[in-house]
Design a protein around this motif. Structure first.
Motif, PDB file in Angstrom:
ATOM      1  N   SER A  81       0.830  -1.210   0.000  1.00 38.65           N
ATOM      2  CA  SER A  81       0.000   0.000   0.000  1.00 38.65           C
ATOM      3  C   SER A  81       0.858   1.250   0.000  1.00 38.65           C
ATOM      4  O   SER A  81       0.563   2.222  -0.719  1.00 38.65           O
ATOM      5  N   ALA A  82       1.926   1.251   0.797  1.00 34.58           N
ATOM      6  CA  ALA A  82       2.818   2.411   0.843  1.00 34.58           C
ATOM      7  C   ALA A  82       3.528   2.599  -0.496  1.00 34.58           C
ATOM      8  O   ALA A  82       3.687   3.727  -0.979  1.00 34.58           O
ATOM      9  N   ALA A  83       3.949   1.495  -1.092  1.00 35.57           N
ATOM     10  CA  ALA A  83       4.618   1.575  -2.395  1.00 35.57           C
ATOM     11  C   ALA A  83       3.663   2.101  -3.461  1.00 35.57           C
ATOM     12  O   ALA A  83       4.038   2.934  -4.293  1.00 35.57           O
ATOM     13  N   ALA A  84       2.421   1.626  -3.427  1.00 38.87           N
ATOM     14  CA  ALA A  84       1.434   2.067  -4.415  1.00 38.87           C
ATOM     15  C   ALA A  84       1.110   3.542  -4.237  1.00 38.87           C
ATOM     16  O   ALA A  84       0.991   4.289  -5.222  1.00 38.87           O
ATOM     17  N   ALA A  85       0.984   3.975  -2.997  1.00 41.23           N
ATOM     18  CA  ALA A  85       0.625   5.365  -2.733  1.00 41.23           C
ATOM     19  C   ALA A  85       1.719   6.337  -3.168  1.00 41.23           C
ATOM     20  O   ALA A  85       1.440   7.490  -3.512  1.00 41.23           O
ATOM     21  N   ASN A  86       2.954   5.870  -3.161  1.00 40.08           N
ATOM     22  CA  ASN A  86       4.082   6.750  -3.452  1.00 40.08           C
ATOM     23  C   ASN A  86       4.821   6.391  -4.733  1.00 40.08           C
ATOM     24  O   ASN A  86       5.908   6.926  -4.992  1.00 40.08           O
ATOM     25  N   ASN A  87       4.234   5.486  -5.531  1.00 43.31           N
ATOM     26  CA  ASN A  87       4.868   5.042  -6.777  1.00 43.31           C
ATOM     27  C   ASN A  87       6.302   4.572  -6.518  1.00 43.31           C
ATOM     28  O   ASN A  87       7.230   4.906  -7.250  1.00 43.31           O
ATOM     29  N   TYR A  88       6.446   3.776  -5.466  1.00 38.45           N
ATOM     30  CA  TYR A  88       7.773   3.366  -4.989  1.00 38.45           C
ATOM     31  C   TYR A  88       8.124   1.990  -5.544  1.00 38.45           C
ATOM     32  O   TYR A  88       7.295   1.070  -5.515  1.00 38.45           O
ATOM     33  N   ILE A  89       9.342   1.843  -6.015  1.00 40.57           N
ATOM     34  CA  ILE A  89       9.750   0.623  -6.701  1.00 40.57           C
ATOM     35  C   ILE A  89      10.006  -0.516  -5.716  1.00 40.57           C
ATOM     36  O   ILE A  89      10.737  -0.361  -4.731  1.00 40.57           O
ATOM     37  N   LEU A  90       9.424  -1.678  -6.002  1.00 38.56           N
ATOM     38  CA  LEU A  90       9.713  -2.906  -5.275  1.00 38.56           C
ATOM     39  C   LEU A  90      10.478  -3.854  -6.201  1.00 38.56           C
ATOM     40  O   LEU A  90      10.224  -3.893  -7.402  1.00 38.56           O
ATOM     41  N   GLU A  91      11.389  -4.609  -5.624  1.00 35.43           N
ATOM     42  CA  GLU A  91      12.195  -5.531  -6.425  1.00 35.43           C
ATOM     43  C   GLU A  91      11.670  -6.961  -6.332  1.00 35.43           C
ATOM     44  O   GLU A  91      11.424  -7.481  -5.242  1.00 35.43           O
ATOM     45  N   TYR A  92      11.516  -7.574  -7.486  1.00 34.80           N
ATOM     46  CA  TYR A  92      11.252  -9.014  -7.572  1.00 34.80           C
ATOM     47  C   TYR A  92      12.616  -9.676  -7.690  1.00 34.80           C
ATOM     48  O   TYR A  92      13.319  -9.519  -8.683  1.00 34.80           O
ATOM     49  N   ASN A  93      12.998 -10.432  -6.659  1.00 36.59           N
ATOM     50  CA  ASN A  93      14.385 -10.860  -6.496  1.00 36.59           C
ATOM     51  C   ASN A  93      14.626 -12.271  -7.023  1.00 36.59           C
ATOM     52  O   ASN A  93      14.057 -13.250  -6.531  1.00 36.59           O
ATOM     53  N   ALA A  94      15.499 -12.371  -8.040  1.00 35.97           N
ATOM     54  CA  ALA A  94      15.768 -13.664  -8.682  1.00 35.97           C
ATOM     55  C   ALA A  94      16.599 -14.597  -7.828  1.00 35.97           C
ATOM     56  O   ALA A  94      16.620 -15.813  -8.075  1.00 35.97           O
ATOM     57  N   ASN A  95      17.292 -14.057  -6.823  1.00 34.13           N
ATOM     58  CA  ASN A  95      18.157 -14.925  -6.021  1.00 34.13           C
ATOM     59  C   ASN A  95      17.351 -15.941  -5.217  1.00 34.13           C
ATOM     60  O   ASN A  95      17.860 -17.000  -4.856  1.00 34.13           O
ATOM     61  N   GLY A  96      16.083 -15.618  -4.956  1.00 31.76           N
ATOM     62  CA  GLY A  96      15.228 -16.589  -4.283  1.00 31.76           C
ATOM     63  C   GLY A  96      15.077 -17.867  -5.072  1.00 31.76           C
ATOM     64  O   GLY A  96      14.964 -18.966  -4.507  1.00 31.76           O
ATOM     65  N   TYR A  97      15.096 -17.766  -6.408  1.00 31.72           N
ATOM     66  CA  TYR A  97      15.021 -18.952  -7.252  1.00 31.72           C
ATOM     67  C   TYR A  97      16.294 -19.787  -7.112  1.00 31.72           C
ATOM     68  O   TYR A  97      16.235 -21.024  -7.127  1.00 31.72           O
ATOM     69  N   ARG A  98      17.420 -19.131  -6.964  1.00 33.50           N
ATOM     70  CA  ARG A  98      18.677 -19.868  -6.810  1.00 33.50           C
ATOM     71  C   ARG A  98      18.703 -20.647  -5.496  1.00 33.50           C
ATOM     72  O   ARG A  98      19.392 -21.660  -5.393  1.00 33.50           O
ATOM     73  N   ARG A  99      17.983 -20.189  -4.519  1.00 36.89           N
ATOM     74  CA  ARG A  99      17.950 -20.878  -3.222  1.00 36.89           C
ATOM     75  C   ARG A  99      17.121 -22.159  -3.264  1.00 36.89           C
ATOM     76  O   ARG A  99      17.221 -22.989  -2.358  1.00 36.89           O
TER      77      ARG A  99
END
Length: 258
Positions: free
Chosen positions: A175-193
């Motif tokens: 909600s905070a990211a949406a309200a402020n157009n703030y970038i969130l990262e989809y992290n590929a390293n989770g796939y490596r784990r």
């Protein structure tokens, strides 16, 4: 366009490869932008598993030299992945103004409670702590020091059952990211784990589907980050999986943070 703003080097003590090694691999893999974001040190060298403060200037100098020598091959940015602690606001200003870093990535591997105690996100014991983690991210966003939130769903490395606190923590961040157009990262390293067995079934530690299903219902800008700790990971099969996933979620994917 292939870009990556989440890149580590040997300086953080748990990755391999020099800055030049990563640039060479990025050029070979067809990236147009490479952002270095090694784990940022604090002046008191707290937390560990990151470069010493004495390595900060050599790191920045090396990246800046590569900017100059490789400018005809790739665009390079200097940054750090670092935790937000309210008592260090002057330090973040210093990193951006005096050290002339191009960006900071907010990553709460540790978050600070209201009493000032640091909590390792990898060792929380109750989902209610996810609320404190989420609020620490929102507080970090509000400062304006950070360009994006790295692996915002990293709290789900813990084997705790999904409950209302998990729902609320996700909602607070998204909600905070949406309200402020703030970038969130989809992290590929989770796939490596890889896939792990959790109380509520088999899944990746992160990215967590329930988090990103919530994000998919918003206009939150999302960038895919490799979180590479080896040059060969700059753009590997796990980055391909991550890029495919964000399309399937129909996330608002961007390729540049500037």
């Amino acid at each position: 366009m292939r870009t990556n703003f989440h890149t580590h080097t040997y300086r953080c003590k748990h990755a391999v490869g020099t800055e030049l090694d990563y640039v060479t691999e990025a050029v070979n893999k067809g990236l147009s932008i490479l952002g270095f974001s090694d784990h940022g040190p604090f002046k008191d060298n707290r937390y560990g598993l990151r470069m010493d403060f004495s390595s900060l200037e050599p790191y920045i100098d090396t990246v800046n030299e590569l900017k100059r020598t490789k400018m005809n091959e790739i665009t390079i940015y200097s940054g750090l992945e670092i935790e937000y602690d309210p008592k260090d606001e002057g330090y973040y200003q210093e990193l951006l103004a005096d050290y002339r870093l191009d960006y900071l990535a907010l990553a709460q591997h540790f978050y600070v409670t209201d009493t000032g105690s640091p909590i390792n996100i990898y060792s929380v014991t109750d989902t209610v702590q996810y609320i404190d983690y989420a609020n620490s991210i929102v507080n970090g966003m509000a400062t304006g020091y950070f360009k994006f939130v790295a692996h915002p769903d990293i709290m789900f490395v813990n084997d705790l059952p999904w409950d209302d606190n998990c729902e609320m923590a996700c909602d607070i961040i998204i909600s905070a990211a949406a309200a402020n157009n703030y970038i969130l990262e989809y992290n590929a390293n989770g796939y490596r784990r890889g896939i792990h067995q959790f109380t509520d079934g088999e899944r990746l530690q992160y990215p967590h589907p329930k988090f990103w299903e919530k994000a998919a219902g918003t206009s939150v800008p999302v960038i895919v980050g490799s979180d590479c700790h080896n040059p060969v990971q700059i753009w590997d099969e796990h980055m391909e999986y991550a890029c495919k996933a964000v399309k399937e979620y129909r996330l608002n994917v961007i390729t540049d943070i500037f």
